[in-house]
Write an enzyme that holds these catalytic residues in place. Structure first.
Site, mmCIF file in Angstrom:
data_model
loop_
_atom_site.group_PDB
_atom_site.id
_atom_site.type_symbol
_atom_site.label_atom_id
_atom_site.label_comp_id
_atom_site.label_asym_id
_atom_site.label_seq_id
_atom_site.Cartn_x
_atom_site.Cartn_y
_atom_site.Cartn_z
ATOM 1 N N ASP A 93 34.399 88.530 135.484
ATOM 2 C CA ASP A 93 34.328 87.765 136.731
ATOM 3 C C ASP A 93 35.219 88.343 137.835
ATOM 4 O OD1 ASP A 93 36.654 87.062 135.349
ATOM 5 O OD2 ASP A 93 36.002 85.027 134.942
ATOM 6 N N ASN A 153 39.610 73.482 130.914
ATOM 7 C CA ASN A 153 38.448 72.582 130.946
ATOM 8 C C ASN A 153 37.313 73.120 130.067
ATOM 9 O OD1 ASN A 153 37.516 74.730 132.414
ATOM 10 N ND2 ASN A 153 37.248 73.619 134.339
ATOM 11 N N HIS A 158 36.173 76.286 130.152
ATOM 12 C CA HIS A 158 35.349 77.352 130.737
ATOM 13 C C HIS A 158 35.548 78.681 130.018
ATOM 14 C CE1 HIS A 158 38.574 78.426 134.032
ATOM 15 N NE2 HIS A 158 38.664 79.265 133.033
ATOM 16 N N GLU A 161 32.015 76.995 134.588
ATOM 17 C CA GLU A 161 32.696 75.708 134.597
ATOM 18 C C GLU A 161 31.840 74.646 133.911
ATOM 19 O OE1 GLU A 161 35.644 75.910 135.317
ATOM 20 O OE2 GLU A 161 36.134 76.579 137.331
#
Ligand code: F6R
Length: 248
Positions: free
Chosen positions: A67, A136, A138, A143
């Site tokens: 990313d 979270n 990810h 996400e």
């Protein structure tokens, strides 16, 4: 799935670095999928050390990263391009033109996603994909959501992710709101997955990812469907997951 429980961050880094080094030794022309973030820094330090002492070589390796932030060019110190040069590429013998990341400064981010997917296809299957885990759940910058994304795409970063990453930007406002990320489908195409986790703050998420239901609300849970996953984590990060394990 293989789980390696290590005592602390340093031994986690060493175990994971050994797995990556073994990959490079046994297949010098490997395609490595790489991650940024604080967790892999110790791994990269060891790979640089072993490369400097000529125990391993990256001369024929190609790397692809997960990313990049939208809006940051490769020379921006907060960009993942910069991170990778600083922590790995500048310290090993890999030709820089064998290293690939999505271009955060591309004029048309959607077009850049398509270009990156085409590039990944042209490089062939990733031999081993290194992953960290977001608080979270990810992976890459996939996400939590209502569905799993397939290919490389543009994401709106979750508030929690921007907050966690603001430590590298000085302030929350400076953290980009969007990123380009390989999709869950892209990640799942890798031959092997190597996830690294460290610290008590990840413990509950690790357990939701590997002992909970497979759901896009916890993107890493999709890894339960991958045939070759290795999880390397220290005692604090694996504490909840190992409590879930039923005695034989
Ligand atoms: C980074 C990435 C992210 C991180 C995750 C954990 O390229 O893809 O998914 O792996 O946010 O980050 P750290 O290691 O900083 O806790």
């Amino acid at each position: 799935m293989k789980i390696y429980l290590t005592k602390d961050y340093d031994s986690m880094s060493k175990k994971a670095a050994m797995i990556l080094a073994a990959q490079v030794v046994t297949k010098p022309e490997s395609v490595l999928g790489l991650a940024t973030g604080s967790t892999p820094i110790g791994i990269y330090e060891l790979l640089v050390k072993w490369c400097s002492s000529k125990e391993i070589s990256f001369a024929d390796v190609r790397t692809v990263n997960l990313d990049e932030y939208v809006g940051l060019d490769a020379d921006n110190p907060q960009s993942y391009h910069f991170f990778m040069r600083r922590h790995l590429f500048d310290g090993v013998d890999i030709p820089l033109n064998n290293t690939y990341l999505p271009d955060g400064a591309a004029k048309d981010p959607q077009e850049e996603c398509l270009r990156y997917e085409r590039l990944l296809s042209s490089l062939g299957q990733v031999d081993i994909q290194l992953l960290g885990l977001g608080h979270n759940g990810h992976i890459g910058f996939n996400e939590p959501g209502d569905s799993f994304s397939l290919g490389t795409h543009v994401v709106n970063l979750a508030d929690r992710t921007r907050k966690a990453n603001s430590r590298n930007f000085g302030s929350l406002d400076a953290v980009p709101c969007k990123a380009l990320t390989m999709g869950v489908g892209t990640i799942m195409r890798a031959k092997r997955i190597l996830m690294v986790v460290s610290g008590a703050d990840k413990a509950e998420t690790v357990s939701r990812a590997f002992a909970g239901p497979i759901t896009p609300a916890v993107p890493a849970s999709v890894l339960q469907l991958h045939p070759d996953v290795t999880l390397v984590g220290d005692e604090s990060a694996l504490s909840c997951l190992l409590k879930e394990e039923k005695p034989l």
